[in-house]
Design an enzyme around this catalytic site. Structure first.
Site, mmCIF file in Angstrom:
data_model
loop_
_atom_site.group_PDB
_atom_site.id
_atom_site.type_symbol
_atom_site.label_atom_id
_atom_site.label_comp_id
_atom_site.label_asym_id
_atom_site.label_seq_id
_atom_site.Cartn_x
_atom_site.Cartn_y
_atom_site.Cartn_z
ATOM 1 N N CYS A 1 0.817 -1.227 0.000
ATOM 2 C CA CYS A 1 0.000 0.000 0.000
ATOM 3 C C CYS A 1 0.843 1.266 0.000
ATOM 4 C CB CYS A 1 -0.931 0.006 1.205
ATOM 5 S SG CYS A 1 -2.048 -1.396 1.182
ATOM 6 N N HIS B 1 -3.860 7.067 1.132
ATOM 7 C CA HIS B 1 -4.058 5.737 0.543
ATOM 8 C C HIS B 1 -5.451 5.261 0.958
ATOM 9 C CE1 HIS B 1 -4.091 1.529 -0.082
ATOM 10 N NE2 HIS B 1 -3.965 1.239 1.197
ATOM 11 N N ASN C 1 -10.015 -0.831 -2.080
ATOM 12 C CA ASN C 1 -8.594 -0.582 -1.794
ATOM 13 C C ASN C 1 -7.772 -1.175 -2.941
ATOM 14 O OD1 ASN C 1 -5.945 -0.783 -0.893
ATOM 15 N ND2 ASN C 1 -6.501 -1.348 1.204
HETATM 16 O O1 UT7 Z 1 -4.480 -1.084 2.886
HETATM 17 C C1 UT7 Z 1 -3.638 -1.658 3.824
HETATM 18 C C2 UT7 Z 1 -4.055 -1.359 5.163
HETATM 19 N N1 UT7 Z 1 -5.310 -2.014 5.459
HETATM 20 C C3 UT7 Z 1 -6.062 -1.493 6.378
HETATM 21 O O2 UT7 Z 1 -5.734 -0.479 6.916
HETATM 22 C C4 UT7 Z 1 -7.306 -2.246 6.793
HETATM 23 C C5 UT7 Z 1 -7.493 -2.129 8.271
HETATM 24 N N2 UT7 Z 1 -8.574 -2.904 8.833
HETATM 25 C C6 UT7 Z 1 -9.878 -2.705 8.485
HETATM 26 O O3 UT7 Z 1 -10.165 -1.931 7.616
HETATM 27 C C7 UT7 Z 1 -10.923 -3.456 9.265
HETATM 28 O O4 UT7 Z 1 -10.334 -4.133 10.332
HETATM 29 C C8 UT7 Z 1 -11.753 -4.438 8.403
HETATM 30 C C9 UT7 Z 1 -12.654 -3.688 7.466
HETATM 31 C C10 UT7 Z 1 -10.835 -5.354 7.639
HETATM 32 C C11 UT7 Z 1 -12.626 -5.321 9.301
HETATM 33 O O5 UT7 Z 1 -13.477 -4.502 10.074
HETATM 34 P P1 UT7 Z 1 -13.593 -4.728 11.635
HETATM 35 O O6 UT7 Z 1 -14.532 -3.737 12.125
HETATM 36 O O7 UT7 Z 1 -12.209 -4.705 12.217
HETATM 37 O O8 UT7 Z 1 -14.252 -6.159 11.718
HETATM 38 P P2 UT7 Z 1 -13.655 -7.510 12.366
HETATM 39 O O9 UT7 Z 1 -12.540 -8.061 11.557
HETATM 40 O O10 UT7 Z 1 -13.400 -7.279 13.826
HETATM 41 O O11 UT7 Z 1 -14.888 -8.477 12.244
HETATM 42 C C12 UT7 Z 1 -16.109 -8.224 12.950
HETATM 43 C C13 UT7 Z 1 -17.130 -9.298 12.579
HETATM 44 C C14 UT7 Z 1 -16.603 -10.705 12.716
HETATM 45 O O12 UT7 Z 1 -17.648 -11.512 13.175
HETATM 46 P P3 UT7 Z 1 -17.758 -11.934 14.695
HETATM 47 O O13 UT7 Z 1 -16.503 -12.673 15.031
HETATM 48 O O14 UT7 Z 1 -17.894 -10.665 15.471
HETATM 49 O O15 UT7 Z 1 -18.995 -12.795 14.733
HETATM 50 C C15 UT7 Z 1 -16.232 -11.115 11.302
HETATM 51 O O16 UT7 Z 1 -16.310 -12.487 11.103
HETATM 52 O O17 UT7 Z 1 -17.495 -9.157 11.198
HETATM 53 C C16 UT7 Z 1 -17.314 -10.411 10.531
HETATM 54 N N3 UT7 Z 1 -16.921 -10.120 9.150
HETATM 55 C C17 UT7 Z 1 -17.830 -9.921 8.175
HETATM 56 N N4 UT7 Z 1 -19.165 -9.909 8.172
HETATM 57 C C18 UT7 Z 1 -19.769 -9.645 6.997
HETATM 58 C C19 UT7 Z 1 -15.678 -10.006 8.644
HETATM 59 N N5 UT7 Z 1 -15.745 -9.725 7.341
HETATM 60 C C20 UT7 Z 1 -17.058 -9.665 7.031
HETATM 61 C C21 UT7 Z 1 -17.766 -9.404 5.839
HETATM 62 N N6 UT7 Z 1 -19.110 -9.410 5.876
HETATM 63 N N7 UT7 Z 1 -17.131 -9.135 4.689
#
Ligand code: UT7
Length: 359
Positions: free
Chosen positions: A137, A285, A315
């Protein structure tokens, strides 16, 4: 040697003056362009192949849709070439005058050689040097910094810098991979960086960092010579093998991103004795709209001072900054004399910023 002798040498040998002046150049973006594939993939489209929904994706990331290459229609290189053609045309230079190629990507066409040489071939450039940047990135900011140093040193006059990614063919498009797969999109952006003779114009400074202790927190480890090569994957023939899909520790990456984005923007401003109020346009980014919004709030910037297009493209990693920069410029949001700040964070971890006085 006395003063008159020195003067005589300078008059007889103008190249001496040129050599003396080498460190005095800046670089500026003389042309910019982008390309994204036509194929739009909405959140609802993804919900048909995995357990996800539009509301979750929009709320957590801001993404509404992204572009995916239809197999066989484009590659990382071909998208980069398309973006580069636009950038070269807008720069007003002849492609024969490009002195060097920098190509940033995490999704190269081949394991080796990298895409830089493919651009040299496909654009029909002279046998100029080509380097491939592996900083995910932050790749475009790293590439821009490299190109800037070549121009500042006087070695080159025009450097083509490309960021291009074809993620979609390598993502896990099942529910297992949803935490990563819904975020990434395909596309390319490019700039021509050219010598700028005016002081205080063009790229004022770049600032680069890395923290390898978190290398595996956002990574794709196979195939690689470190842990698993292709033969290991084939031998194991394990349907549960996830090692050849990207892995991201989302919340950990998020926390680091908001900290490092803020630090590296502040570092760039300070190095140039500038303040937040001097920023005309911040191009972060496009990692996650929530990250951009956090940074915007932290620096007290208005909506007009930050450009986001993650809603439409997702992204696109090394391509996201040059795509957003080009769109902002095309929309007339960047004008001569504006202070433009680029900032990136991503896998490595790596992060960086570029402070630009637009000219
Ligand atoms: O470009 C390089 C740098 N990248 C970044 O900076 C990305 C940084 N991270 C993020 O943007 C976020 O962490 C994400 C968008 C990837 C994820 O969001 P989050 O709010 O951190 O969600 P999470 O990973 O904590 O997941 C929360 C819940 C989980 O379910 P449980 O365990 O609470 O039941 C996941 O399984 O959301 C679930 N989940 C989804 N649900 C529906 C994860 N992905 C999805 C999805 N659709 N696509």
């Amino acid at each position: 040697m006395d003063f008159l002798n020195c003067l005589a040498i300078l008059v007889r040998e103008p190249s001496f003056i040129h050599k003396f002046n080498k460190a005095m150049y800046n670089s500026k973006i003389s042309g910019l362009g982008f390309f994204v594939p036509d194929n739009v993939v909405t959140n609802d489209d993804l919900a048909k192949v995995m357990d996800t929904d539009d509301a979750w994706i929009q709320e957590r990331t801001g993404i509404k849709e992204r572009r995916h290459v239809i197999k066989g229609e484009d590659t990382t290189t071909s998208m980069g070439v398309k973006a580069a053609k636009i950038a070269i045309e807008r720069s007003g230079i002849d492609k024969q005058d490009i002195d060097f190629i920098v190509f940033a990507t995490l999704s190269p066409d081949y394991y080796f050689p990298g895409p830089g040489v493919l651009v040299q071939r496909d654009l029909g450039l002279p046998t100029v040097g080509a380097v491939d940047v592996r900083n995910q990135c932050s790749g475009f900011v790293y590439g821009l910094s490299l190109a800037d140093q070549y121009i500042k040193s006087g070695m080159y006059k025009n450097v083509l810098v490309i960021g291009s990614e074809l993620h979609s063919h390598g993502l896990d498009m099942t529910t297992r991979g949803r935490g990563v797969s819904v975020i990434f999109g395909d596309g390319a952006g490019a700039v021509v960086l050219s010598r700028e003779e005016r002081k205080g114009s063009g790229i004022l400074s770049t600032h680069l960092h890395s923290e390898g202790q978190y290398a595996e927190e956002l990574s794709l480890i196979a195939p690689g010579m470190g842990k698993r090569w292709v033969t290991d994957i084939l031998e194991d023939n394990d349907p549960n093998d996830e090692s050849y899909y990207p892995y991201m520790n989302g919340q950990f990456v998020f926390k680091n991103a908001i900290q490092r984005f803020s630090e590296v923007i502040g570092e760039g401003l300070k190095a140039n004795q500038l303040e937040t109020k001097d920023i005309n346009m911040l191009i972060p980014h496009q990692a996650n709209l929530r990250i951009s919004q956090f940074v915007q709030k932290k620096f007290g910037l208005s909506d007009d001072q930050v450009y986001n297009n993650i809603m439409r493209y997702g992204n696109t990693t090394a391509a996201s900054i040059p795509i957003a920069l080009t769109e902002a410029w095309e929309e007339g949001k960047i004008k001569e004399g504006d202070l433009v700040v680029l900032a990136a964070f991503g896998s490595g971890f790596t992060w960086g910023s570029a402070i630009i006085r637009w000219s």
